[in-house]
Write a protein that holds these residues in place. Structure first.
Motif, PDB file in Angstrom:
ATOM      1  N   LYS A 121      14.333  25.789  22.169  1.00 60.26           N
ATOM      2  CA  LYS A 121      15.080  27.027  22.375  1.00 60.26           C
ATOM      3  C   LYS A 121      14.183  28.062  23.036  1.00 60.26           C
ATOM      4  N   GLN A 123      13.422  32.072  24.041  1.00 61.18           N
ATOM      5  CA  GLN A 123      13.663  33.459  23.661  1.00 61.18           C
ATOM      6  C   GLN A 123      12.842  34.367  24.564  1.00 61.18           C
ATOM      7  N   THR A 124      13.336  35.578  24.803  1.00 62.98           N
ATOM      8  CA  THR A 124      12.612  36.545  25.613  1.00 62.98           C
ATOM      9  C   THR A 124      12.795  37.930  25.027  1.00 62.98           C
ATOM     10  N   ASN A 125      11.824  38.792  25.289  1.00 65.32           N
ATOM     11  CA  ASN A 125      11.932  40.179  24.829  1.00 65.32           C
ATOM     12  C   ASN A 125      12.652  41.060  25.847  1.00 65.32           C
ATOM     13  N   PRO A 127      16.134  40.293  27.327  1.00 66.03           N
ATOM     14  CA  PRO A 127      17.328  39.469  27.600  1.00 66.03           C
ATOM     15  C   PRO A 127      18.261  40.064  28.650  1.00 66.03           C
ATOM     16  N   TYR A 131      17.112  35.343  32.010  1.00 66.06           N
ATOM     17  CA  TYR A 131      17.856  34.302  31.331  1.00 66.06           C
ATOM     18  C   TYR A 131      17.339  32.946  31.800  1.00 66.06           C
ATOM     19  N   PRO A 135      19.102  27.246  28.289  1.00 66.49           N
ATOM     20  CA  PRO A 135      18.352  28.039  27.309  1.00 66.49           C
ATOM     21  C   PRO A 135      17.968  27.257  26.059  1.00 66.49           C
ATOM     22  N   GLU A 136      18.614  26.132  25.812  1.00 64.78           N
ATOM     23  CA  GLU A 136      18.301  25.310  24.649  1.00 64.78           C
ATOM     24  C   GLU A 136      18.801  23.901  24.904  1.00 64.78           C
ATOM     25  N   PHE A 171       8.057  35.227  27.175  1.00 66.22           N
ATOM     26  CA  PHE A 171       9.007  34.191  26.804  1.00 66.22           C
ATOM     27  C   PHE A 171       8.397  33.353  25.680  1.00 66.22           C
ATOM     28  N   LYS A 172       9.256  32.906  24.792  1.00 63.91           N
ATOM     29  CA  LYS A 172       8.800  32.092  23.661  1.00 63.91           C
ATOM     30  C   LYS A 172       9.643  30.827  23.601  1.00 63.91           C
TER      31      LYS A 172
END
Length: 273
Positions: A121, A123-125, A127, A131, A135-136, A171-172
């Motif tokens: 998955k 994730q971003t700070n 959004p 994108y 995304p997953e 991004f994580k």
């Protein structure tokens, strides 16, 4: 009258003499019965108090031992490096061509290096301006894909040089071990939070699109591969096996062609000569 007084005196004297004739141990025990009972009750109360204090001290010691053990376990767990389930390429950065005021793309290759299915998955700070595609998802053991990351590049401020502009966007990528043949649902990561691992936090690095470099060439190659993979997924899969029509009737493709050919010959045969 005198006889009654004499009888009372004789009875009292008899009691005194009987008391005097009692053994010494019996008289002492009877005399000290009250003192003994009071001393035994006081000693038992003291013993109970000591026992309670010892029990409380033992409980406090056990609690402190459990607390210290948990603290040591947490510290040791934090020092042990997280076992990676995914291999990322690039491993810790996302490269974007620096084009202010435009939406640019980056790419990252994600491969499952574990022996089980793994859900991932992004994730971003930021959004609102970034994108990912996809995304997953879930990767089988040894399976890989190239994810495309889209980002809008803000124009520089305060006379900053374009290529020196730094981004605070991060991004994580998180991973989760799942059972095989499981469909991805967003609730997977919420239901098993204690099993989720942070694979990597990716930093944004801008590249000058006018200046050739290995990182830019690799990015363009990965983007081309990602586009090709996306187009192949969009195309309907060709059915190479026998077609099933009706209620389980299997029609051989060769037989169908032959019948069409014979029908065409018959039509041509009955036509005008």
């Amino acid at each position: 009258m005198g006889v009654g007084i004499a009888e009372e005196k004789s009875e009292s004297e008899e009691k005194v003499w009987s008391f005097c004739r009692m053994p010494f141990w019996q008289t002492s025990s009877s005399n000290g019965n009250a003192n003994g009972s009071s001393s035994s009750s006081s000693s038992s109360m003291g013993n109970n108090t000591v026992y309670q204090q010892q029990t409380q001290n033992s409980q406090l010691g056990e609690r402190s031992t459990v607390t210290s053990t948990n603290a040591l376990f947490s510290m040791a767990k934090s020092l042990i490096p997280t076992r990676r389930r995914l291999r990322l390429d690039p491993p810790n950065k996302l490269y974007f061509p620096y084009e202010p005021g435009k939406q640019v793309r980056s790419a990252i290759d994600i491969k499952n290096t574990s022996k089980s299915h793994v859900a991932f998955k992004f994730q971003t700070n930021a959004p609102k301006s970034c994108y990912m595609r996809p995304p997953e998802g879930i990767l089988a053991p040894g399976e890989s894909l190239i994810a495309t990351v889209f980002k809008f590049v803000e124009p520089p401020e305060n006379n900053e040089k374009p290529i020196e502009k730094k981004s605070r966007v991060k991004f994580k990528i998180m991973s989760l071990k799942v059972k095989g043949e499981t469909d991805y649902v967003p609730e997977l990561f919420d239901e098993q939070k204690d099993q989720v691992s942070v694979e990597q936090i990716l930093l944004v690095v801008f590249l000058d699109p006018e200046r050739a470099c290995p990182a830019l060439e690799k990015l363009r190659r990965q983007l081309a591969e990602a586009e090709a993979a996306l187009e192949s997924r969009k195309k309907p899969q060709e059915d190479t096996g026998p077609r099933i029509v009706g209620e389980g009737l299997v029609i051989d493709e060769w037989k169908e062609r032959r019948e069409r050919y014979l029908a065409k010959q018959q039509v041509e045969g009955v036509g005008p000569t």
